[in-house]
Scaffold this active site. Structure first.
Site, PDB file in Angstrom:
ATOM      1  N   THR A 148       0.824  -1.265   0.150  1.00  0.00           N
ATOM      2  CA  THR A 148       0.239   0.168   0.257  1.00  0.00           C
ATOM      3  C   THR A 148       0.992   1.346  -0.335  1.00  0.00           C
ATOM      4  OG1 THR A 148      -0.323  -0.375   2.738  1.00  0.00           O
ATOM      5  CG2 THR A 148      -1.869  -0.857   0.908  1.00  0.00           C
ATOM      6  N   LYS A 174       3.794  -7.182   3.972  1.00  0.00           N
ATOM      7  CA  LYS A 174       4.105  -5.558   3.808  1.00  0.00           C
ATOM      8  C   LYS A 174       3.770  -4.458   4.877  1.00  0.00           C
ATOM      9  CE  LYS A 174       0.744  -3.184   3.516  1.00  0.00           C
ATOM     10  NZ  LYS A 174      -0.248  -2.414   3.956  1.00  0.00           N
ATOM     11  N   THR A 185       1.159  -6.086  13.632  1.00  0.00           N
ATOM     12  CA  THR A 185       0.827  -5.415  12.450  1.00  0.00           C
ATOM     13  C   THR A 185       1.296  -5.005  11.133  1.00  0.00           C
ATOM     14  OG1 THR A 185       2.393  -4.189  14.375  1.00  0.00           O
ATOM     15  CG2 THR A 185      -0.347  -3.148  14.494  1.00  0.00           C
ATOM     16  N   GLU A 271       6.360   5.063   7.007  1.00  0.00           N
ATOM     17  CA  GLU A 271       5.948   5.717   6.282  1.00  0.00           C
ATOM     18  C   GLU A 271       6.673   7.021   6.780  1.00  0.00           C
ATOM     19  OE1 GLU A 271       1.129   4.629   5.518  1.00  0.00           O
ATOM     20  OE2 GLU A 271       1.857   5.969   6.954  1.00  0.00           O
ATOM     21  N   ASN A 397      -0.284  10.466   5.226  1.00  0.00           N
ATOM     22  CA  ASN A 397      -1.608   9.990   5.494  1.00  0.00           C
ATOM     23  C   ASN A 397      -3.005  11.323   4.835  1.00  0.00           C
ATOM     24  OD1 ASN A 397      -1.840   6.857   7.240  1.00  0.00           O
ATOM     25  ND2 ASN A 397       0.315   8.189   7.309  1.00  0.00           N
ATOM     26  N   THR A 402      -7.574   9.070  -0.852  1.00  0.00           N
ATOM     27  CA  THR A 402      -7.511   9.438  -2.420  1.00  0.00           C
ATOM     28  C   THR A 402      -6.022   9.340  -3.134  1.00  0.00           C
ATOM     29  OG1 THR A 402      -7.003  11.626  -1.260  1.00  0.00           O
ATOM     30  CG2 THR A 402      -9.311  11.256  -2.372  1.00  0.00           C
TER      31      THR A 402
END
Length: 402
Positions: A148, A174, A185, A271, A397, A402
């Site tokens: 993702t 992932k 997680t 991230e 985030n 979108t």
């Protein structure tokens, strides 16, 4: 034993494949993957502790009640969690995959990752499953399809010997955001050609989750979809491991090596992250004490922000230790920061050492940073992994849906 950059096709009898189904509107990447064994497998899994559990997780848990499986279907782009018709769509996915692969639906496990709360475009999955081509060269393709917000694939493999037979363990995973201990997680899929009973496989997996995937943190969020699945098809033809002993210990160690390798890759690819943080607490009374303290440090937003800014603020570290819930004597704590550029002691017996800030700044400029804590209370130790907190974390985030 040897460690290799191999994935779920490293072990004998396993193939994988991936394709673009268009599950998330606007996405052009492959988003549907299959992992398949040519023969039935003993299987084990560990799941998220989040009270809100995604539909695929529930279906997988039911299908694994007999400790057997032969295939895993994974989609990205939609978590199928807290979604309309969630379990129905997960069941339909398993049924269609079973039809395509010539299996019983209960031998197919299902996993999803992506946006929570939106109904899954199951029709896209059902239409695409028959188009997926399986090959023992497709581990990387499957790995890419399940990503993702990850920026890179995460894979590892290990070859080892049991009873004179060469065995293999390989895995992909992932995970980049919503990463916090109490299950892995993330999604992780591990395959092995070693022969081991479902009961012993579950025992080895559960124990290794505690010291690998449960020791990483990116942002303090535990997801609804997290699971680690291990499939063992026995094609290495070693004598089946049915109890603890020498062979079980050898398998356990190899599994640990693969799982730790995958866990560290997740922490490093948090991230927006720019550097991996490894915190080791030594000199503890118990391993649990050391783990609690190390976990609190790598989970601390203030510590993570300091590492991003190359700020040798050891006060953030001892503060995170203080609210961890672990009992320790702060007047006997030593704290050092290290990297490939060297190591610098910043705190001795709970007080600053007047260390050179310029030297510390250089040390903290590397991609991998060590936070080394010594308690002087015993002989136990534990290591946890995390990453720094950057501006990009917020950017990623705020735009996630979108």
């Amino acid at each position: 034993m040897s460690k290799e950059n191999k994935g779920v096709c490293f072990a004998k009898g396993f193939t994988a494949g991936a394709a673009h189904a268009g599950i998330k509107e606007g996405s052009t990447k492959d988003d549907l993957a299959i992992i398949y064994s040519s023969t039935p497998c003993n299987a084990a899994a560990v799941y998220t502790t989040n009270v809100v559990k995604a539909a695929p997780l529930k279906v997988t848990k039911e299908h694994l009640s007999n400790g057997r499986a032969q295939a895993i279907i994974i989609n990205s782009g939609n978590a199928n969690a807290a979604a309309m018709n969630g379990e129905l769509h997960a069941i339909e996915t398993a049924q269609k995959a079973a039809e395509v692969l010539g299996l019983k639906p209960e031998d197919v496990l299902v996993a999803s990752t992506g946006v929570i709360g939106q109904e899954l475009n199951v029709d896209a999955i059902l239409k695409t499953l028959p188009k997926i081509e399986l090959s023992n060269e497709n581990s990387e393709a499957a790995n890419l399809a399940i990503m993702t917000t990850d920026t890179k694939t995460k894979t590892c493999g290990m070859s080892f010997e049991l009873n004179g037979k060469e065995c293999h363990i390989g895995g992909i995973c992932k995970g980049s955001g919503m990463i916090h201990p109490n299950m892995g997680t993330m999604l992780a899929f591990i395959t092995t050609d070693a022969a081991i009973s479902s009961e012993m496989l579950q025992k080895a997996l559960k124990a290794n989750v505690r010291t690998t995937f449960n020791r990483i943190s990116v942002d303090g969020d535990t997801s609804t979809n997290d699971m680690v699945i291990v499939l063992a098809n026995g094609q290495a033809e070693n004598e089946e491991i049915i109890s603890e002993g020498k062979e079980y210990k050898q398998f356990f160690f190899a599994l640990h090596q693969v799982m730790e390798c995958l866990a560290i890759q997740i922490a490093a690819d948090g991230e927006g992250a720019s550097r991996l943080i490894t915190c080791t607490v030594s000199g503890a009374k118990t391993e649990d004490q050391a783990e609690t303290l190390a976990r609190s440090v790598v989970s601390s937003s203030l510590t993570k922000a300091a590492m991003f800014g190359r700020d040798a603020n050891w006060g953030r570290v001892i503060c995170a230790m203080g609210y961890s819930g672990a009992d320790f004597d702060p007047d006997h704590v030593d704290i050092a920061f290290g990297s490939a550029k060297g190591e610098i002691v910043l705190c001795k017996d709970g007080r600053e050492t007047k260390a050179d800030d310029d030297v510390a700044y250089e040390i903290l400029g590397e991609d991998a940073i060590d936070i080394l804590i010594t308690l002087h209370e015993g002989n136990e130790r534990a290591t946890c992994w995390g990453c720094d907190l950057t501006y990009d974390y917020v950017t990623i985030n705020k735009d996630y849906r979108t």
